[in-house]
Every structure is written in structure tokens, then in C-alpha cells.
Design an enzyme around this catalytic site. Structure first.
Site, PDB file in Angstrom:
ATOM      1  N   SER A  45       0.809  -1.221   0.000  1.00 25.43           N
ATOM      2  CA  SER A  45       0.000   0.000   0.000  1.00 25.43           C
ATOM      3  C   SER A  45       0.841   1.269   0.000  1.00 25.43           C
ATOM      4  CB  SER A  45      -0.943   0.010   1.210  1.00 25.43           C
ATOM      5  OG  SER A  45      -0.218   0.049   2.421  1.00 25.43           O
ATOM      6  N   LYS A  51      -6.604   4.916   7.778  1.00 25.12           N
ATOM      7  CA  LYS A  51      -5.462   5.700   7.306  1.00 25.12           C
ATOM      8  C   LYS A  51      -5.823   7.180   7.145  1.00 25.12           C
ATOM      9  CE  LYS A  51      -3.363   1.824   4.822  1.00 25.12           C
ATOM     10  NZ  LYS A  51      -3.019   1.248   3.494  1.00 25.12           N
TER      11      LYS A  51
END
Length: 633
Positions: free
Chosen positions: A512, A555
Site C-alpha cells: 500500500s 489511514k
């Protein structure tokens, strides 16, 4: 910008039907009807219960494996339950006899033997008292009272020593199902061999007439207590191979003798006749449980039962939302110490179920954690003395009931702020604010720094990545090299590219951070600053496409908490964003589909136009995948 996400605070109610509190919601009586979102597993469990098949359930913790096993026990007929008795064996004291009787009958047998033994003892004591008093009276008349008393004492001692003890012949009930409403559910998770397979207690008085008879020292194991019921073993791979082999034998034979598990104990000499253990085994665990599981044991379950994979989420439909309302009502009823929830509180729980699912259009099925939120919210309402829990109590519970990973992420964030490990203002060359997930439910800001230097090797350059990168992360760095070469037009083979992940004490896994790595390296190669008020997350294909990642909501919240103003995410994760109300006005969310859009939103300065013009001229990437290997620092 046209692709920016606008998060509105005016959301519709999550549950349309009207109800005052969860007290008005009907809760099914049977556990099997209380299970939510695992319809495929419920169907299998019903079939397994009717046909007495074994089941193995694999899935994440908190998805309902133990509840399904308990529900199976309720479905089994209690008429088949049996009591198991251990009897002394006159022919071989170390080989107690075993007898099975219908449930409840064992208690009657033991009581009858006790009453019979008590009558014999009373009769014998009466005769002894008459004899003793007769001797004493006779000795008194003949003038030998002292010798008479001594004789009486000697007779008492001798009869106590040599006469048979009637109470030693009383059978011991090693498995009792007296007045049980349904079949046994035995949780044998983490048990050692003695507790699982049965054991024989050590006897410190092994001689002199004081020893405890062997049948009275026999202790049944969980496999015997689960006879005609359900034996549940979670994390089955933690059982020793020897215990798994013995468990396999019990499954095959449906009976298993009890013997001492310690070779040093006197119980090691004792071995009963085979003890019935016709149980249904429900084995459970995570995906890694299958690796260390005895192959023959798994084959037995697979050949004579079912294997189930537990779902982690269900579709976000009106029907499933109704099921979650019932779930809240069930948790309130089971706890018994918290007030009911009103509609606003239930709506907030459903909203949290959406967030924790991590997938667009889904609700989480990790209901144990969600139940923990319900109980904490109920505790807060109870401490305030209010009759009903509301949305404010659920919101307060979300702050109070933070996981260890979330608290650790907060600690990381504060530490990085104190030591300025990441920036949130201005521009910097080769430095980008990446994002990562810690523990699955909390996000952290992951600063990444890139530096490009002439190659130290005459043959080729290297990509040197530091920060305890694991396999998938290393492959992600390698894929990024192809994208960099085609975007910048520079041959990275002639350069050493240093990539540093700052503050990654536990290592980095996953891909990611791919777009963050690519942006940092492009910035270092071209000498163009990166806007430090921007954070980003996303996977990257070798063709430059931005691919979806996990934990996007956590996030984004971590970036907002850190003071970041803009966050770049994959376009395909756009519908997964369900951030808290408190963060909605603090951060701008930009979904992108390619590395070109990432660079457009992250680079700053007069040189930005030059690289953007170069990118605009590229209409079709044809990448050379001959890339340098990633090597540890």
C-alpha cells in the site's frame, strides 16, 4: 477538483423501522436462531447435528465459531445422554470397570450403593459396640478391667484394619448428565493431555490399608464429558501432535480408556476399560491452524464431516441491518447489567459496523468486538444512571474502548510529532507522508524518504530499501522501479536508489506504500519538492495504475489526526471511506486512478509543469520489466 470526495454530515438514518428501545425487539430463544450473517454455517451445523458429523471452522476471531458450537449442542437430543460410572475390579485393581447408564440413573445407583454401605457400616458398628461393652463388663466383674479395656481397643484396631471397607466398593460417577436441559458443550481449548484425555490421580498412601482404590482416582477427560454432546477445540493447532493422535483414535473408536498421564505417578499403572466418548468435534482456528494440524485428524473431519470458512462481513442490506438491531438487543439481554439502547444508539452501532467492515456496501461480522462496543456504551449509560443508552454513549465508548493497536498508533503519532519525524507544511524533495495500518483497526503516518545517487557498482545500480521490509513490500519496491523509469525517462540502472521507511520498528508488509515510494523517488530524481501537507496510500501496478488497498478509513483518520490537509487514495476505495464526523471538515480526500494523478496532486514548485508535460505526452506505457533486485541495507 472534480475527483475530490465531498463527505456530507447529513446522512439518513441507518435503520428505517421504528422502535423505542431494544427491549421491544424479540430475541430468539435458540442460539442457532441468534447467529447473524453466517447463514451458510447455520445450515451446515443443522445438518451436522442431525447426522452427527464433525465440523472444522476456519476464520478470524470473533466471527461466531464458539457460538455455533454451542448452538449445535442445543440441537442434539438430550434423550441420548448417558452417565458413566467407574466400578472396582476385584480381579485386577488397576483395571477399573466402566458402565454406561441413562442420564440421571447414575446418581441413583451411586446413592443406592452409599445407602447400602452405610447400613452395613451401622450394623457392623452396632455389633462391635455390643462386643466391646460385653468384654468391658465381663472384665469388670472378674476384676480385670484394665485388661478388658486393652482387649477392646485391640479388637477395634484389628477389625478396622482387616475387615473389608464397604465404602471402597461404591462406584464413582465420572460423567454426570443429571438434570441437563440439552447435550453437553465442552470447551477443550488449550487443555493439556490429562484434562483432554482423562487422568488418574496420584495416591500418596499406596500401602498400609490406607490406599485409595483405583476406580476412585479415575478422572474423566473432556472427550468423555462430551459424550453424546459437542467437544469444541479452538486453535486446534496448539494441541501437541500426541494429543491430536489420541483425539483421532477417540474419534474413530468412539471410546478411549483412561490412564495416568504421568509415568512417575502411581496412576500410571491404572488403565480403565474403554470409556465411551461418542462426541461431535467442532475444531476451530485461523487459516494457519490447518498448517500444524495432524493430517490424519483433518482428513477424518473432511471425510466424515464439514469444513467451513467463516465470513468476515455481510452485505449492507435493510434485512441485515435489522439483524444487527437484533444483535444489539441480544447483547443487552445477555449482559443483564446494561440499559436498553434507543434508535440513535443502534444507528451508531450500525455505522461502526460499516466502518469496521472495510468494504463498500458491507457490514462487519466480527461481532465479538462489536459486542464489546455495545457493553462499554451500556456501562457508560449505567454509570450515568440513565434508563436508556443513546448515540452519545456509543460515541463515548468508541473513544474509551480503543484497542491496544489504536493506543499504540496514538503513541507513535505523538512521538513522531515531538521529534518531527514527519512534516505537515511546506515542500521537501524526496520526502513523502505515506500511510499504513497497525493491527488492522488503526492507521499511522509512515514517512518515506528517497535519495538517488550514482551507482557504486560498475555493472548496475541497486534499489536499497531500509525499514525491515518483508516479502510483499520488497516486491512492491521492485515494481515501482519500472514505473519510475518510464515516467522520468531516466535509466535507473545507472543509479542507486535509497528508500528509507522511518520509524518502522515492527517492519513493513504489503504494497500500500507503492505510490508513496514512486512519488518520493520521482521527486528525488527530478529535484521537484513534494507538498508535505499531503499524505497518500495506494498500491501500484507496473503499468502505473493505482490499485485498491485495505484500511483506507483508518489511514485517512490517522492523517487528519496528524494535521495533514489532503490525502490521496485509490479511486476504487472511494466508497470504502466512512470516517468519523470529527474528521470530515479537517481533511480533503482525493481519489486517483494513476500515478500521473498522484504526481499532479502532490508535487509543487515551478518544475512541476515540466514533469507534467512529460507525463501528458505519454499515452501508452510500454514498460521494460528488467529491474534491479531489492537488497537489504
Amino acid at each position: 477538483m472534480e475527483n475530490e470526495i465531498t463527505v456530507s454530515g447529513d446522512e439518513k438514518e441507518l435503520y428505517g423501522d421504528t422502535f423505542d428501545t431494544t427491549d421491544s425487539i424479540d430475541v430468539p430463544k435458540l442460539l442457532i436462531d441468534q447467529i447473524i450473517g453466517q447463514e451458510h454455517a447455520v445450515e451446515v451445523v443443522k445438518k451436522a447435528a442431525s447426522q452427527r458429523r464433525h465440523v472444522m471452522m476456519i476464520g478470524s476471531p470473533g466471527t461466531g465459531k464458539s457460538l455455533l458450537a454451542k448452538a449445535m449442542a442445543e440441537l442434539l437430543p438430550k434423550e441420548e445422554l448417558q452417565d458413566i460410572l467407574a466400578y472396582p475390579n476385584p480381579e485386577d485393581n488397576n483395571n477399573p470397570k466402566i458402565r454406561s447408564v441413562p442420564a440421571g440413573k447414575g446418581r441413583e445407583i451411586v446413592m443406592a450403593h452409599k445407602m447400602e454401605a452405610q447400613k452395613k457400616v451401622q450394623s457392623r458398628n452396632m455389633l462391635m459396640m455390643i462386643l466391646v461393652f460385653g468384654i468391658i463388663i465381663y472384665s469388670f466383674y472378674v476384676g480385670q478391667l484394665l485388661w478388658g479395656i486393652i482387649a477392646a481397643i485391640m479388637i477395634l484396631l484389628l477389625t478396622r484394619q482387616f475387615l473389608p471397607k464397604d465404602d471402597l466398593m461404591i462406584p464413582k460417577m465420572i460423567v454426570s448428565n443429571y438434570q441437563k436441559e440439552h447435550a453437553s458443550f465442552i470447551d477443550a481449548t488449550g487443555t493439556h493431555a490429562g484434562a483432554l484425555l482423562g487422568d488418574v490421580r496420584h495416591d500418596p498412601f499406596q500401602s498400609g490399608g490406607l490406599e485409595t482404590p483405583a476406580h476412585d482416582r479415575v478422572e474423566s477427560g473432556d472427550i468423555h464429558k462430551g459424550h453424546k454432546g459437542v467437544l469444541f477445540i479452538d486453535e486446534i493447532n496448539t494441541l501437541s501432535i500426541e494429543s491430536q493422535q489420541s483425539l483421532l483414535t477417540a474419534l474413530q473408536e468412539k471410546e478411549y480408556p483412561i490412564t495416568g498421564q504421568s509415568e512417575r505417578s502411581s496412576g500410571a499403572l491404572v488403565k480403565t476399560e474403554p470409556v465411551p466418548c461418542d462426541f461431535i468435534m467442532v475444531a476451530a482456528g485461523n487459516l494457519d491452524a490447518m498448517e500444524k494440524m495432524h493430517p490424519a485428524l483433518r482428513s477424518r473431519i473432511k471425510g466424515y464431516g464439514y469444513e467451513l470458512f467463516m465470513r468476515e462481513s455481510m452485505e449492507d442490506t435493510p434485512e441485515n441491518r435489522k439483524n444487527l438491531v437484533r444483535f444489539v438487543a441480544q447483547e443487552v439481554m445477555r449482559d443483564g447489567h446494561i440499559p436498553p439502547f434507543d434508535k440513535s444508539a443502534v444507528d451508531e452501532v450500525i455505522r461502526e459496523a460499516q466502518r469496521r467492515a472495510g468494504r463498500k456496501g458491507h457490514l462487519t461480522l466480527k461481532l465479538r468486538d462489536l459486542g464489546g462496543l455495545v457493553r462499554v456504551a451500556g456501562d457508560i449509560a449505567h454509570s450515568e444512571g440513565v434508563p436508556v443508552a443513546t448515540a452519545k454513549h456509543v460515541l463515548a465508548a468508541k473513544k474509551m474502548a480503543r484497542s491496544i493497536e489504536q493506543q499504540l498508533a496514538d503513541s507513535y503519532l505523538e512521538r513522531k510529532k515531538d521529534y518531527q519525524l514527519f512534516k505537515k507544511k511546506g515542500g521537501a524533495i524526496g520526502r513523502v507522508n505515506g500511510l499504513a495500518v497497525l493491527g488492522g483497526d488503526s492507521g499511522i503516518v509512515l514517512p518515506i524518504i528517497a535519495e538517488v545517487t550514482p551507482s557504486q557498482s560498475s555493472s548496475e545500480g541497486r534499489v536499497i530499501a531500509t525499514g525491515m521490509l518483508k516479502d510483499i513490500a520488497k516486491e512492491a519496491v521492485q515494481n515501482v522501479s519500472a514505473v519510475i523509469k518510464n515516467i522520468t525517462g531516466k535509466n535507473v540502472i545507472n543509479h542507486d536508489i535509497h528508500i528509507q521507511f522511518i520509524g518502522t520498528y515492527e517492519g513493513v508488509e504489503g504494497d500500500s506504500a507503492s505510490i508513496s515510494i514512486a512519488t518520493a523517488v520521482i521527486s528525488a530524481l527530478e529535484g521537484i519538492p513534494i507538498d508535505q501537507s499531503v499524505a497518500m496510500t495506494g498500491s501500484l501496478s507496473v503499468r502505473g495504475d493505482v490499485l485498491p488497498i485495505g484500511g483506507v478509513t483508518y489511514k485517512i483518520e490517522a492523517a487528519a489526526q496528524a494535521g495533514i490537509k489532503k490525502v490521496i487514495i485509490p479511486k476504487s476505495n472511494e466508497d470504502d471511506v466512512l470516517i468519523e464526523e470529527a474528521y470530515r471538515d479537517r481533511i480533503q480526500i482525493v481519489p486517483v486512478t494513476s500515478i500521473i494523478e498522484v504526481i499532479e496532486h502532490s508535487l509543487v514548485g515551478p518544475e512541476k509543469n515540466r514533469i507534467m508535460e512529460k507525463l501528458q505526452s505519454i499515452t501508452n506505457f510500454k514498460f521494460n520489466l528488467d529491474m534491479p533486485d531489492v537488497v537489504p541495507a
